[in-house]
Design a protein around this motif. Structure first.
Motif, short mmCIF file in Angstrom:
data_model
loop_
_atom_site.label_atom_id
_atom_site.label_comp_id
_atom_site.label_asym_id
_atom_site.label_seq_id
_atom_site.Cartn_x
_atom_site.Cartn_y
_atom_site.Cartn_z
N PRO A 54 1.32 -1.07 0.26
CA PRO A 54 -0.21 -0.53 -0.21
C PRO A 54 0.43 1.37 0.26
N LEU A 55 2.24 1.18 0.66
CA LEU A 55 2.63 2.78 0.64
C LEU A 55 3.93 2.19 -0.40
N ARG A 56 4.46 3.12 -1.09
CA ARG A 56 5.78 3.24 -1.37
C ARG A 56 7.22 2.61 -0.89
N LYS A 57 6.97 3.36 0.33
CA LYS A 57 7.36 2.92 1.37
C LYS A 57 8.25 1.51 1.66
N GLU A 58 7.31 0.70 1.59
CA GLU A 58 7.60 -0.95 1.97
C GLU A 58 7.92 -1.14 0.50
N ALA A 59 7.87 -0.84 -0.31
CA ALA A 59 7.80 -1.70 -1.29
C ALA A 59 9.46 -1.62 -1.38
N GLN A 60 10.32 -0.51 -1.31
CA GLN A 60 11.70 0.00 -1.61
C GLN A 60 11.68 -0.82 -0.33
N ALA A 61 11.53 -0.66 0.78
CA ALA A 61 12.21 -1.40 1.92
C ALA A 61 11.75 -2.64 1.79
N PHE A 62 11.15 -3.55 0.86
CA PHE A 62 11.15 -5.28 0.47
C PHE A 62 12.21 -5.34 -0.61
N ILE A 63 12.21 -4.22 -1.35
CA ILE A 63 13.68 -4.42 -2.42
C ILE A 63 15.18 -4.28 -2.15
N GLU A 64 15.23 -3.55 -0.93
CA GLU A 64 16.40 -3.29 -0.22
C GLU A 64 16.66 -5.28 0.71
N ASN A 65 15.29 -5.30 0.75
CA ASN A 65 15.68 -6.48 1.35
C ASN A 65 15.71 -7.88 0.89
N LEU A 66 15.58 -7.68 -0.69
CA LEU A 66 15.78 -8.46 -1.59
C LEU A 66 17.50 -8.96 -1.24
N SER A 67 17.79 -7.24 -1.56
CA SER A 67 19.19 -7.15 -2.29
C SER A 67 20.60 -7.49 -1.11
N THR A 68 19.93 -7.90 0.59
CA THR A 68 20.73 -7.88 1.79
C THR A 68 20.63 -9.22 2.45
N VAL A 69 19.10 -9.93 1.58
CA VAL A 69 19.05 -11.01 2.50
C VAL A 69 20.01 -12.84 2.66
N LYS A 70 20.56 -12.57 1.32
CA LYS A 70 21.89 -13.55 1.43
C LYS A 70 22.67 -12.42 1.48
N GLN A 71 23.35 -11.93 2.36
CA GLN A 71 24.36 -11.02 3.61
C GLN A 71 23.81 -11.41 4.68
N LEU A 72 22.53 -11.34 4.97
CA LEU A 72 22.32 -11.29 5.86
C LEU A 72 23.22 -12.36 7.33
N ASN A 73 23.66 -11.57 8.92
CA ASN A 73 24.70 -12.36 9.20
C ASN A 73 23.61 -12.93 10.31
N ARG A 74 23.73 -14.39 10.31
CA ARG A 74 22.46 -15.09 10.79
C ARG A 74 22.70 -16.16 12.30
N GLN A 75 23.81 -14.67 12.97
CA GLN A 75 24.18 -15.85 13.96
C GLN A 75 22.74 -14.99 15.46
N ILE A 76 22.13 -14.42 15.27
CA ILE A 76 20.60 -13.94 16.14
C ILE A 76 20.01 -15.28 15.20
N LYS A 77 19.01 -16.39 15.41
CA LYS A 77 18.59 -16.84 14.63
C LYS A 77 16.85 -16.69 15.47
N SER A 78 16.78 -16.14 16.98
CA SER A 78 14.90 -16.34 17.81
C SER A 78 14.76 -14.91 17.58
N LEU A 79 13.67 -14.43 17.95
CA LEU A 79 13.43 -12.76 18.60
C LEU A 79 13.72 -12.95 19.51
N ASP A 80 13.36 -14.20 20.29
CA ASP A 80 14.41 -13.61 21.80
C ASP A 80 15.05 -13.47 22.23
N ALA A 81 16.44 -14.63 21.14
CA ALA A 81 18.25 -13.56 21.10
C ALA A 81 17.99 -12.15 20.79
N ALA A 82 17.18 -11.85 19.77
CA ALA A 82 17.08 -10.82 19.27
C ALA A 82 16.79 -9.70 20.83
#
Length: 383
Positions: free
Chosen positions: A34-62
């Protein structure tokens, strides 16, 4: 490369993201927001998802990591929060961790956060739910900044705060309060008279500055300026003095010379610049609960501003000390001060907060302006 396309339909405008997807027959997939900023955030996530640091895997740990950062080093370059604030954050953390998220931190989506919001509202008060959701948002932003997730799934998920009507004393009531402070300061009882040497300038300062009670009880002598009052520290919930809660809390308030002189007459020439203006005889900060019992309640009684308690019918003050802050803000607005100035003097982080709290006064002022405008021709003809 993904792109955003604006689409209009029967349900309104949406922003459609087209992105590469090898599992699709066409090689592309689509997702609408519904919002352009949400669409832009989705695109940014696509470009970074492969480079994420997955050391913190759960929301509890976060959440645990976020709490540790708040307490030990401070978030986003800020100072570490006080023990009292950590206690509040820990309570909110328990609530976040009590919810069954059922998936890894990196897999949490906006619908998951919306479901969490519904759970909150069914379990807790609206105000508590809003604060917990705000802390969750803070946790997720911290995880983004440290590379553990690529976007904030809580973006746009909010709980509107309850608008509790504020009670503002009238000008005549505030005059009565100040006269009562004068009377107590000249009481024939020596103990009362001695105590009100301190309380009287506090009450006058509260009216003239709109300072929060936790700010004026923590006021050091160095912050009494020739043309106003600087706010550089405040008392926290545990009764200890530290920095104001927000950056906006650091400010200089324009205060009239008569009140500045009243404070200087009380403090005298002796003492260190770091000494508290309204400290106790031992130099410690005056605590707010004793202040209300020994100063505010007798002041309201002297001013004749006591009302029966709805439950017990016992007499209680009509206003709290915070009412003088509301009076200050309302006076500025009714004297046509612009909203940004009022925001800065009040120490609000956002002008929107000032508007949310005192916006109804602006509409009253606008009604007076409208009446003046409509009467212009009538005034000319009558002349």
């Amino acid at each position: 490369m993904p792109d955003i396309r604006k689409r209009s339909g029967t349900k309104g405008v949406v922003y459609q993201v087209r992105y590469e997807d090898k599992s699709s027959a066409t090689g592309y997939s689509y997702k609408s927001f519904p919002l352009r900023k949400e669409a832009q955030a989705f695109i940014e996530n696509l470009s970074t998802v492969k480079q994420l640091n997955r050391q913190i895997k759960s929301l509890d740990a976060a959440v645990d990591t976020w709490l540790n950062i708040c307490e030990s080093e401070g978030r986003d370059g800020r100072k570490p929060v006080s023990r009292a604030v950590i206690k509040l954050y820990t309570q909110r953390a328990r609530i976040i961790k009590a919810y069954d998220w059922g998936k890894a931190l990196q897999e949490i989506t906006k619908p998951d956060v919306v479901a969490f919001r519904s759970w909150l509202l069914n379990q807790y008060s609206r105000d508590q739910s809003r604060k917990v959701l705000s802390s969750l948002h803070s946790v997720l932003l911290e995880m983004i900044s440290r590379g553990h997730i690529g976007h904030d799934p809580a973006m746009g998920v909010r709980i509107q705060s309850e608008t509790t009507p504020i009670e503002i004393p009238s000008q005549e009531e505030v005059r009565t309060i100040l006269r009562a402070a004068d009377a107590l300061a000249t009481s024939r009882h020596s103990q009362v008279r001695e105590a009100w040497k301190r309380y009287r300038p506090m009450i006058y300062l509260a009216v003239a500055s709109g300072m929060r009670p936790q700010e004026y009880v923590a006021l050091p002598r160095r912050d009494v300026l020739s043309n106003g009052i600087r706010v550089s520290q405040a008392m926290d919930r545990s009764g200890k003095i530290g920095s104001p809660k927000s950056r906006a809390g650091h400010r200089t308030i324009d205060v009239g010379q008569e009140v500045i002189q009243m404070i200087l007459d009380f403090t005298g020439d002796e003492g260190s610049p770091d000494n508290l203006v309204f400290g106790t005889r031992t130099g410690k900060p005056m605590q707010l609960v004793p202040f209300r019992a020994s100063a505010w309640n007798p002041l309201m009684k002297e001013a004749g501003l006591m009302v029966p308690n709805a439950d017990t019918s016992e007499a209680q003050p009509k206003y709290t000390p915070y009412a003088l802050r509301h009076f200050f803000a309302s006076s500025l607005l009714m004297k046509n001060c612009d909203i940004k100035y009022v925001q800065s003097q009040m120490g609000h982080a956002r002008a929107g907060l000032t508007l949310d709290t005192y916006g109804h006064l602006i509409s009253v002022k606008d009604d007076a302006r409208s009446a003046t405008t409509r009467g212009l021709v009538g005034e000319l003809l009558s002349a």
